[in-house]
Design an enzyme around this catalytic site. Structure first.
Site, short mmCIF file in Angstrom:
data_model
loop_
_atom_site.label_atom_id
_atom_site.label_comp_id
_atom_site.label_asym_id
_atom_site.label_seq_id
_atom_site.Cartn_x
_atom_site.Cartn_y
_atom_site.Cartn_z
N LYS A 1 2.01 2.58 4.73
CA LYS A 1 2.49 1.20 4.71
C LYS A 1 3.80 1.07 5.47
CE LYS A 1 0.23 -0.15 0.43
NZ LYS A 1 0.37 -0.35 -1.01
N SER B 1 -1.87 -3.95 -5.21
CA SER B 1 -0.54 -3.80 -4.61
C SER B 1 -0.01 -5.08 -3.99
CB SER B 1 -0.55 -2.66 -3.59
OG SER B 1 -1.32 -3.02 -2.50
#
Ligand code: ADP
Length: 657
Positions: free
Chosen positions: A595, A552
């Site tokens: 996140k 990511s």
């Protein structure tokens, strides 16, 4: 006693093995050798002789009393018939042994375990009161409405069908979000005892299932040990950190856990040490895990996952004011009369001293403040007592009419009546304590200088070549800076920061993508020919000591490199996450909710996400989303356009899909 004598005599001949066959054989022998029935006097004489021999040998009947009491305990344990038979056999074996004999201790410990296990003992089950359960959950936990709703549903099913074979609840989330305390609330609501078994780091199947008794130092597995400790056969058992079990050469603990959790099999759970089946079907299992991905699929299949993503600053503030502060004060034996932690101070602690998804560090910091107040209270108490004692002494002296003070027998003239001593009436009693008001200054004294400030991102991305990424770890989402720099060299790429293979490959892909588009992107250095001509690139991921992996960071890596080559800084208010393909397409990534919460905690208000993660935004708490600008990107060019102040002037016109 004759059996005893008889067996002991055999033991002297052959102190090794005893088995049931041996015993029966012996019984047969003794039957053959039995003469006419022994008279009572003869028996008594023999008993006396035995006693005399034992006295002579320094042995007494204590061991026998001990074994007798063990037998009594075993009888009372209410074992199922087959287990009882097995236990008796083992007891007979023990009886035949001398206490000094090897094996006596282990045999005894084993029988103690059999006697201690709650074969019949269970927490009394009342009908579940759903209203009370809800009240309890609400009073012990702030927020978490979805989770509480699911727990109430679970309890409702149990109420209607107590033996329902529902799935095992598994709370998944970062540390300190209340997983353990929710499980203990479930135990409270079910009116059952609660036991927590930690599975973190369990790699050996025997840890769960026990070692066979043939091994030296063998012992029961954690499950049976837990049941013994809790003392009932129907507790709520928390299998903590179930994702941290891992298979290796010593077997697969997950398979043992599968047996435990399988309603078909757990009626006869077989611990290798115990060697007789124990029914664990009445145990209510609840599990916790930090992340789902690491859990073996068959195990995950048996569980119903309830996610706890972590708290927003606002939620943490409420949790602290309503739950943590009262609890911490109580634990330290002080009250709000001794310490006052106002809301703005708690906000400061949250912003400047913690950066976590849960509330564990927050709770720790509050405890540090409570300790400081406790010291103050204790010191004050001591000095008050001292003053009071002094005053009492002085008053007594005045009352005895002496204007003098006796010091070690000598009379010293001293004026004692003056100076604030109340001659008549009561002495000043303990002055009402002044609470320790915790403000910013006190915070710095007790907790030290602030660990975080809102300027971190701005300072770190001030130089070109740095971009802010969002990653997902066991402790929730985290903000991660990617740093890149260029130097004279031979066109090599250096990577540091304890990186895994996947992230290293992402870095390769990122560099290739930027190199392939250097002209298109009009990167100034590309004019010299190649981006990497006589140049090495070094990419570092602080914190260097923390291992990192995963795809990511792809978009963050490209952004950092473009920033480096273009000599333009990335926007400090923007963080990003997403996997990038070699052709620049952005692929979705996991942990979006965590996140975004992490970015919010760090004061970052703009986040670039893959377009295909749009659906995950539903899970993010609405107040957080309202506070943030979320940009969804399909291609790397979109990310670059949003990552730089005033857009990306070198963006090719055809970039958008
Ligand atoms: P975990 O098991 O997720 O690591 P714990 O259950 O040990 O976390 O929680 C840590 C502490 O935080 C506990 O004292 C718990 O009561 C408290 N806590 C966590 N979430 C909440 C909440 N929503 N309301 C009240 N207290 C909470």
């Amino acid at each position: 006693m004759s059996t005893l004598l008889h067996s002991r005599s055999r033991s002297r001949r052959d102190p090794g093995e005893f088995d049931d066959a041996g015993e029966e054989e012996m019984a047969g022998l003794s039957a053959k050798s039995d003469g006419p029935p022994m008279s009572k006097t003869r028996r008594d004489i023999l008993h006396q002789q035995i006693r005399a021999i034992k006295d002579e040998l320094g042995e007494n009947d204590e061991d026998e009393d001990d074994v007798a009491s063990l037998e009594k305990k075993m009888q009372e344990a209410g074992m199922p018939p087959n287990v009882w038979k097995h236990a008796q056999r083992e007891l007979r074996r023990l009886r035949k042994m001398q206490p000094q004999q090897p094996g006596y201790g282990t045999s005894r410990t084993y029988l103690e375990l059999l006697a201690d296990l709650p074969w019949q003992i269970a927490s009394e089950e009342h009908e579940i009161d759903l209203v009370a359960a809800k009240e309890r959950l609400d009073s012990e936990h702030y927020g978490l409405s979805k989770v509480k709703k699911r727990i109430i549903e679970y309890l409702a099913v149990r109420k209607l069908k107590p033996d329902a074979r529902g799935p095992v609840l598994c709370f998944v989330g970062p540390p300190g979000v209340g997983k353990t305390s929710l499980a203990s609330s479930i135990a409270g609501a079910l009116n059952r005892r609660f036991i927590r078994i930690s599975l973190g780091g369990v790699k050996d199947e025997a840890d769960i299932r026990g070692h066979r008794r043939t091994y030296i130092g063998s012992m029961p597995g954690r499950l049976i040990d837990g049941i013994k400790r809790v003392g009932v056969n129907n507790p709520v058992m928390l299998l903590d950190e179930i994702d941290k079990t891992g298979a290796d050469v010593r077997g697969d603990p997950a398979s043992a856990l599968l047996e435990v959790l399988d309603p078909e099999q757990n009626k006869t759970f077989n611990d290798h040490y115990l060697n007789v089946p124990f029914d664990v079907s009445k145990v209510v299992f609840v599990a916790t895990a930090n992340r789902m991905q690491l859990m073996p699929a068959p195990l995950l299949d048996r569980m119903e996952v309830i996610e706890l993503p972590g708290y927003t600053s606002e939620e943490k503030l409420r949790i602290a004011m309503l739950h943590l502060i009262p609890r911490v004060l109580e634990q330290h034996g002080i009250t709000s009369e001794h310490i006052d932690i106002p809301e703005p101070t708690v906000e400061l602690i949250i912003q400047r001293y913690t950066r976590e998804a849960g509330v564990r560090n927050l709770s720790r910091h509050l405890a540090a403040l409570a300790r400081a107040a406790a010291v103050k209270v204790a010191e004050k108490d001591q000095s008050d007592r001292h003053t009071r004692e002094m005053q009492t002494e002085v008053t007594q002296m005045i009352d005895h009419g002496g204007g003098g003070l006796i010091v070690e027998g000598a009379e010293v003239d001293m004026e004692v009546e003056a100076i604030g001593v109340q001659r008549q009436g009561s002495l000043p009693l303990a002055i009402k304590p002044e609470p320790l008001v915790v403000d910013e200054a006190v915070l710095e004294i007790v907790l030290g200088p602030p660990k975080f400030d809102g300027r971190e991102a701005a300072e770190r991305v001030a130089t070109p070549g740095v971009a802010v990424g969002l990653v997902w770890t066991e402790v929730g989402g985290e903000v991660l800076f990617v740093e890149s720099t260029a130097m004279l060299g031979k066109g090599d790429l250096h990577l540091t920061g304890q990186l895994g293979d996947v992230i290293k490959e992402s870095a390769q892909i990122a560099l290739t993508w930027v190199r392939a588009r250097s002209a298109e992107l009009k990167l100034p250095v590309a004019e010299a020919g190649s981006l990497m001509k006589e140049r090495d690139i070094h990419i570092h991921f602080p914190a260097g000591a923390v291992p990192k992996d995963g795809p990511s960071a792809g978009v963050t890596l490209v952004t950092a490199l473009v920033s480096l080559f273009a000599k333009r800084s990335v926007r400090a208010d923007t963080a990003m996450t997403g996997e990038m393909t070699l052709r620049g397409l952005i692929l979705p990534v996991g942990g979006i909710k965590d996140k975004i919460l992490a970015a919010h905690r760090c004061g970052i208000r703009r986040v670039i996400l893959p377009e295909r993660n749009r659906k995950d935004l539903q899970e993010v708490p609405a107040p957080i989303l309202m506070n943030m600008e979320i940009i969804l990107a399909k291609r790397m060019e979109d990310v670059l356009h949003e990552a730089f102040e005033g857009g990306c002037p070198w963006k090719p016109a055809t970039s958008r899909l």
